[in-house]
Structure formats: C-alpha cells, structure tokens
Design a protein around this motif. Sequence first.
Motif, short mmCIF file in Angstrom:
data_model
loop_
_atom_site.label_atom_id
_atom_site.label_comp_id
_atom_site.label_asym_id
_atom_site.label_seq_id
_atom_site.Cartn_x
_atom_site.Cartn_y
_atom_site.Cartn_z
N LEU A 111 0.84 -1.21 0.00
CA LEU A 111 0.00 0.00 0.00
C LEU A 111 0.87 1.25 0.00
CD1 LEU A 111 -2.75 -1.04 2.59
CD2 LEU A 111 -2.97 -0.96 0.09
N GLU A 112 1.93 1.21 0.80
CA GLU A 112 2.82 2.36 0.90
C GLU A 112 3.52 2.59 -0.45
OE1 GLU A 112 6.75 3.99 2.92
OE2 GLU A 112 6.14 1.97 3.54
N TRP A 113 3.94 1.49 -1.07
CA TRP A 113 4.61 1.62 -2.37
C TRP A 113 3.65 2.24 -3.41
CZ3 TRP A 113 3.86 0.05 -7.37
CH2 TRP A 113 4.89 0.42 -8.25
N TRP A 114 2.42 1.75 -3.44
CA TRP A 114 1.45 2.29 -4.41
C TRP A 114 1.20 3.78 -4.16
CZ3 TRP A 114 0.22 0.49 -8.94
CH2 TRP A 114 0.22 -0.90 -9.19
N GLY A 115 1.21 4.17 -2.88
CA GLY A 115 1.02 5.59 -2.55
C GLY A 115 2.14 6.44 -3.13
N ARG A 116 3.38 5.96 -2.99
CA ARG A 116 4.52 6.70 -3.55
C ARG A 116 4.45 6.71 -5.08
NH1 ARG A 116 9.29 3.88 -1.98
NH2 ARG A 116 8.06 2.57 -0.61
N GLU A 117 4.06 5.55 -5.62
CA GLU A 117 3.94 5.44 -7.08
C GLU A 117 2.90 6.43 -7.61
OE1 GLU A 117 5.50 4.11 -9.49
OE2 GLU A 117 4.02 4.20 -11.10
N LEU A 118 1.78 6.53 -6.89
CA LEU A 118 0.74 7.48 -7.32
C LEU A 118 1.30 8.90 -7.33
CD1 LEU A 118 -2.18 8.17 -8.14
CD2 LEU A 118 -2.75 8.29 -5.70
N ARG A 119 2.02 9.27 -6.26
CA ARG A 119 2.58 10.64 -6.21
C ARG A 119 3.53 10.88 -7.38
NH1 ARG A 119 2.26 9.47 -0.80
NH2 ARG A 119 4.44 8.88 -0.54
N ASN A 120 4.33 9.87 -7.71
CA ASN A 120 5.25 10.05 -8.85
C ASN A 120 4.49 10.12 -10.17
OD1 ASN A 120 8.12 10.28 -9.62
ND2 ASN A 120 7.63 8.47 -10.85
#
Length: 474
Positions: A342-351
């Motif tokens: 979930l945390e990775w997807w959050g960072r991916e979304l921001r990028n």
Amino acid sequence: MRMTRVLFAVASLWSSSFLTAQNHSDPPLLIKAANIIDVDAGTVRRADVLVANGWITEIAAHISTPTSAKQINARGKFLIPGLWDMHVHLAGLSADPAWSRDLLLPLLVANGLTGVRDMGGNLEVLQQWRKGITEKQIPGPEIVAAGPMLDGEFDDPNVLKTTNPQEARERVAELKSRGAAFVKILSGLDRDTYFAAVAGAKENALTLVGHVPPLVGLDEASNAGQKSIEHILYSGIAVACSANAEELRRKWDAAMRSGAIREIGSVENAAIADYSPSRADALWKTLVRNKTWVTPTLHSTYSSAHLAELVKEDPGMAYVPKSVAAKWTSEKLQFSLAPDKLEWWGRELRNQLKLVKEMHAAGVHILAGTDSLDPHNVPGASLPHELELLTETGLTPRDALRTATLGPAEFFERTDIGNLNVGSKADIVLLDANPLEDIGNVRRIQAVILAGELLTRSQLDTMLIRVKTQAAAK
Ligand SMILES: [Zn+2]
C-alpha cells in the motif's frame, strides 16, 4: 432467462422511438437557454440547442419551438459533450459478458459516458453490443473495441499469444479480418515481435496502441507510430525517464515477466531515484512531435494505493454482481493489502501525478482512461475521479474535461464528437453546475442525451436502481 427480462426492462425505459431503429420521424428536442460549455475555447455561452434524428441541428440565441418538439428548460444548467472513457474492459478480464452488458452499459450512460474505447475483450460480443446500441435495441455508450490483445505468454481467452514476428503479422491480419477497430498490445512482446506487429498494423491500416514492452524504448515506440501509450507504470514511463534507462529496461523486463509487484516496485524505485530531467524532457518532446497520446489510468493506481479504505467503503460495489463484489473484500484482497505494498502504491501514485504534470506542461496529449472493470474500479464512477486526479496534477478543469471529450475526438480523428457544434452527434450531458469551476461537477447530472434520446434524472435513477437490483441478485 432473467437476462432477457432485464434487457426488456431496461430497454423499455427508452422512448418508443428509441426502439424503432433508424426512425427518422423522431420528434425534435429543443433545449432552452442552456449554458453551453465550449471545451475547445474554455468558455460558456447561453443558447438554445435543437436536436433532431440524433444530431445537433441548430444552436442559436433563440430557436422557436418546432410544433412537434419536446422541450426542456435548461436555464441555469450546463451542457457538456458526452464523456468518453478511453481505457475500459467491458467484456473480458474482470467483466463477464454474461452480466456486464446489462449492468455496465446502463451504469456508464447514467454517469454521463456516451463513448468508450474498449482495450481488450471478447470482440464478437462487443461488436454485437455496438450494433445493438447503434440500432437502439440496448442502451449503452458508443463502443470502439480492440478485441483480443497481443501478448507473449499471458494465458487469457482474450489474448492472442504472439511470440515471434511471423505470428505478429498473422495476428494483426486476423484482427483486421475480424473487424477489430485497432490493435492493443500488452507488455510481453519481444522487440522483433513488437516491430512486426507495428509493421503489420500499418499494412492493415490499423492503429496500434497499448503498453510499451520493456525491451522497446518509449521513444522507439513513439517514432514507430504507436498511437497511444497506456498506464504510466506498465509502459515503463518512469524507467524511460531515468539516467540508467538502458540497464533498467533489462531489469524491468525480468520484473514484468515475474508479474510480482515487489519486483516491479524495486525497479520502479530505482528508476525514480535516477530520474533525469533531461531524459524526461527529450521523451516528452518526442511524444509531442509524433502526437503520441498517453493514457495515465491514475484511478487504477489510486485504487491500489487506497485499497484499505475501499474494501471498507466503495459505493461502486453495489453495481457489480454480488458474487464479484464478494471478491473485493479485505479477506479476498489480503495479498494486495500488505502495508509495504500500500505504501509503495502511494509513492507510485505521487510520482505518476508528478509525471503527468510534467507531460501536460510539455504539451503531451493526455487521454482519460480508468482501466475498469477491476476491483474497486467500477465503470462510470471511476471516470469523474480520473478527471479529478488529472486536475490534482495541475490540469485546469477545462484541460481535464478535454481528455474525455475533445481529446478522444482528436485521437479518433473525428469531428462529430467531443464538442457541442451544429453537426455534432447529440451525445450531451446536462449538469447542475459548471464543470469549468470544479471538474467534480461532471457528477451532477440532470439529464443525458444519448444519440439524441433524452434520459431525464428520474429515468437515470430508475436505470441505476435496476442495475443495483440485478447486481444484488447475481
Ligand atoms: Zn487495460
């Protein structure tokens, strides 16, 4: 048995003229005193709009009512062209045509969607629906469909296994003969197979769109004529923007073949850490020069990042069969709910938001697409959210609206959709509030005019209730 009854029930919502195909004696529809949004100019003008036989035939400050006309008072309301979702899967992958026609097509219409680009599914089924919609036998958006997708080893009934250049040419020729509107490719093609598919598409006068396979550079795909690039993540846009792109592409290939999100994530992290502004700038210039469109599918990434909240509450779940919604629970999606994911997807979304902002600023052409149906990614409801996410990247509401209206029109090289002009197809959404002030206002639908047929708010509500009732029974 039940399906036949549902279809009849939904169809009976249309005026009787809707059911008699090609009936050119339909009464005209006069929309009085509407605020018409010009998506191209970003302006609003007050005028009357006359619709006849499925087309906009007149727009003027005052049109006197033809004797036979139906009339609606649109004072204080806003007219926009019908919206397009440029990346859906309605008949395959997560959507089973056994139910998806009766649930998803009315759901799309009720949410202001009058067109979709179907990016992979059962071609014959989609063609049948398209015919039924055109002939006004079933309510639904205009469907432009790829049919089966070309991929390497991905085992799915809607994938044509394509592992070498000769197969690529044969598959493309087969798609042409079956009447596919375009060719959609996935990530598993090797370089030679990819370029053979591109050449085959050119020979058959088909556009080629889809993922960019890891072993093909994004600039190469754009220069070769791929017309749209789908998904920031699965087309490797961050990888292409890294200083180490050549080395990372090989790792990206292995990660994509593994299908494991943690492996894909670690290469993506390396790409983001090695982001090169000059590489990115050169890539955006190439995409602009070739007029290569990008469909970021931000909502799809959002739903992966926000899965913990969505499993608790997602109004969209009420519109898919109970048996499908049962797979969208925290228990069934446990694998995707690992905190590090979930945390990775959050960072991916921001990028992804950052990359879209850059692309848009550089003039890259963006299309609105959702990649629905997927868990917590329901057609109709996800498109307005995609537009909101686009405005979060810095697009103005007008530019976001463009990605679902004029953008699709330009992509398809059509002038009959995408803006409200005399001679446009009468696919119109009547809104309670101005979407140029807040793009979320595209949800405030007062009526939909679908190929000239008026669906009032109460008719749309009836359609939605029927969809919910049927969903609960399946
Ligand atoms: Zn897709």
